[in-house]
Design a protein around this motif. Sequence first.
Motif: not given
Length: 199
Positions: A13-27, A174-184
Amino acid sequence: MKIVLASNNQGKIKEFKKLLPNDEVFAFSEILGKLEIEEDKDTFKGNAIKKAQTIYDELQKIGFGEVLVISDDSGISVPILNNAPGVYSARYAGLKASDKENNLKLIDELNKLGVDKTAAFYTACIAMVYKNEVYTVHGFMYGEVLNKELGENGFGYDPLFIPKGFSKTLGQLEFEVKQEFSHRNNALKLAKKVLDVIL
């Protein structure tokens, strides 16, 4: 856009919220409360679709309105272990296993084979349900898995996995590094292309 994630995994959930900052994201639990969805399919795609469709149907029952439901099913596969844990990644050491317990089980399986380090890959399947249509994409990340934990960052098997081209585990990066190439993130980039067409 209202986006509901078909997950209770706080790390995801934390990862998706960071990856979709312009949307209203709910669990989904913020809206529907506690709801158990059995992940009984034998592919990441099957589980992802089941979760997304179930949550979408429940939201329609309560008249939630126009919504995009996103779910993902992901895990790590180790070829030397016949691609285990695979779809059982979250419950490798048992149904309610913690990340630590799952990691220790994987370490134990590698140690049984006398392996310190071996090839492994992560798979993420993202399923999206919008206006009762289902869309899926896959993302991958390749590297090696270790027989010891290194680092405190991330969740799941991150402390055991060194991505290709790196010398540190995901638990050390760091999250910022791995988010560039993570499977998700790789799957999300494809998902965004789908969303650009359907929304």
